[in-house]
Scaffold this motif. Structure first.
Motif, mmCIF file in Angstrom:
data_model
loop_
_atom_site.group_PDB
_atom_site.id
_atom_site.type_symbol
_atom_site.label_atom_id
_atom_site.label_comp_id
_atom_site.label_asym_id
_atom_site.label_seq_id
_atom_site.Cartn_x
_atom_site.Cartn_y
_atom_site.Cartn_z
ATOM 1 N N GLU A 274 -26.813 38.070 -1.566
ATOM 2 C CA GLU A 274 -25.738 37.112 -1.334
ATOM 3 C C GLU A 274 -26.020 35.825 -2.121
ATOM 4 O O GLU A 274 -25.153 35.297 -2.831
ATOM 5 N N TRP A 328 -21.347 44.223 1.245
ATOM 6 C CA TRP A 328 -20.246 43.493 1.896
ATOM 7 C C TRP A 328 -20.423 41.986 1.754
ATOM 8 O O TRP A 328 -19.445 41.249 1.582
ATOM 9 N N LYS A 329 -21.654 41.524 1.811
ATOM 10 C CA LYS A 329 -21.891 40.081 1.644
ATOM 11 C C LYS A 329 -21.516 39.638 0.230
ATOM 12 O O LYS A 329 -20.961 38.557 0.025
ATOM 13 N N ASP A 332 -17.825 39.539 -0.008
ATOM 14 C CA ASP A 332 -17.275 38.391 0.730
ATOM 15 C C ASP A 332 -17.250 37.102 -0.090
ATOM 16 O O ASP A 332 -16.432 36.217 0.168
ATOM 17 N N SER A 335 -13.964 37.112 -1.393
ATOM 18 C CA SER A 335 -13.139 37.954 -0.522
ATOM 19 C C SER A 335 -11.636 37.731 -0.676
ATOM 20 O O SER A 335 -10.873 38.657 -0.532
ATOM 21 N N ASN A 336 -11.256 36.516 -1.021
ATOM 22 C CA ASN A 336 -9.812 36.297 -1.142
ATOM 23 C C ASN A 336 -9.252 36.878 -2.428
ATOM 24 O O ASN A 336 -8.057 36.873 -2.638
#
Ligand code: GLA
Length: 341
Positions: A274, A328-329, A332, A335-336
């Motif tokens: 991340e 997933w991190k 994210d 994410s938008n």
């Protein structure tokens, strides 16, 4: 199980930031086809474009595996990063000797280098958009700038600029990179900077610095990585992260008994990935490509290095090709921006 279709795609999520690449071999090209086509926009050959693979005998070029990779990339609309043209490793001995076994002269070796680079770069002119022209030429330790190698010994330190010139003559559109490891270590970082700056000052056609990115859960620190990115970016060149993996073991940790990663390892890896991608995104003006040195945890060179036969789990996808928490991190962070197909 996440279906591939529903999952966000790494390359889509980061398409306004940088290419997302993977190093592949003839096996993973098949076993990881689903992940590759869904998530990656760029391919590197793990071994099959190195000098020993492309020209095992003088003038006996063997292109079939490299051609297969290029055909796969074309079919799936992916870019190809060429790796590599000059290295002290995985280079056949014939380069350095004549038929009687006598060491070649500087001119003979430069001729051979020119033939190799011209043949390879010209063949893939339309297909390979950038090359790691020189790999790992800097000395890790000591006062010397350049590592001892037959290239240095037989040609002299201008083997580097010659290689870039030959590559540029063969394909003036290709982006040409210097690539190295331990690139964030302050002493080596300054040596790499010095080399690249001296090439630029001499007008050598070099367009980028490759940061290999063989990192682990603890080191290098984020600050060291940031300092290296800033230092190289100050040269005004493109930066590629070329061989990213985050090992679950520090260099000193020589444990061999683990069959699977511990929860603590995965937690630390998630955090590291991340932070890394946040950093890469922050410098996306300079970083134009991020390539992993593999695809998923079912295959990594780290299973044999530095401890032979020890399992390691360095990627965003697990051994069953499922996304890890780290995936997933990373998603994210942008994410938008992803389109959920
Ligand atoms: C170096 C090279 C790569 C590869 C890795 C280990 O980083 O640049 O081509 O050989 O080591 O797999």
């Amino acid at each position: 199980m996440e279906t591939l279709k529903k999952m966000p795609s790494l390359k889509e999520v980061f398409k306004n930031d940088f290419e997302i690449g993977a190093a592949v071999n003839p096996v993973t090209l098949k076993t990881s086809e689903g992940l590759l086509t869904k998530h990656f926009s760029s391919l590197t050959s793990e071994n099959h474009m190195k000098p020993e693979a492309l020209q095992p005998k003088e003038n006996g070029f063997t292109f079939s595996q490299a051609d297969e990779l290029v055909a796969f990339a074309k079919k799936h609309n992916m870019k190809v990063r060429g790796h590599n043209l000059v290295w002290h490793n995985q280079t056949p001995d014939w380069f350095f000797k004549d038929q009687k076994g006598v060491p070649v002269s500087r001119d003979q070796l430069l001729d051979r280098l020119k033939t190799h680079i011209t043949t390879v770069v010209s063949r893939y002119k339309k297909d390979i958009y950038c090359w790691d022209v020189v790999n790992e030429a800097i000395a890790d330790e000591g006062p010397e700038l350049l590592r001892r190698s037959k290239w240095l010994e037989y040609v002299g330190d201008d083997f580097i600029e010659k290689a870039f010139e030959f590559a540029h003559d063969a394909d003036p559109n290709a982006l040409l990179f210097y690539n190295d490891y331990n690139e964030t270590h302050p002493v080596k970082r300054e040596k790499i900077y010095k080399l690249v700056k001296s090439l630029l000052d001499k007008g050598v056609p070099i367009h980028g610095v490759g940061l290999q990115g063989h990192w682990n859960l603890e080191s290098p620190s984020l600050d060291e990585i940031r300092e290296a990115i800033e230092r190289y970016a100050s040269l005004g060149l493109s930066l590629h992260i070329t061989e990213l993996d985050v090992s679950c073991f520090t260099w000193e940790d020589k444990r061999t008994e683990l069959e699977r990663p511990t929860p603590e390892m995965m937690e630390a890896q998630t955090k590291k990935y991340e932070q890394l991608f946040q950093l890469f995104k922050e410098y996306a003006g300079a970083i134009t490509s991020v390539t992993f040195w593999g695809v998923a945890d079912d295959y990594t060179w780290l299973n044999d290095f530095p401890v032979k036969g020890r399992k390691n789990w360095p990627f965003l996808f697990d051994a069953n090709h499922q996304p890890k928490e780290a995936f997933w991190k990373v998603i994210d962070i942008n994410s938008n921006k992803f389109s959920n197909e």
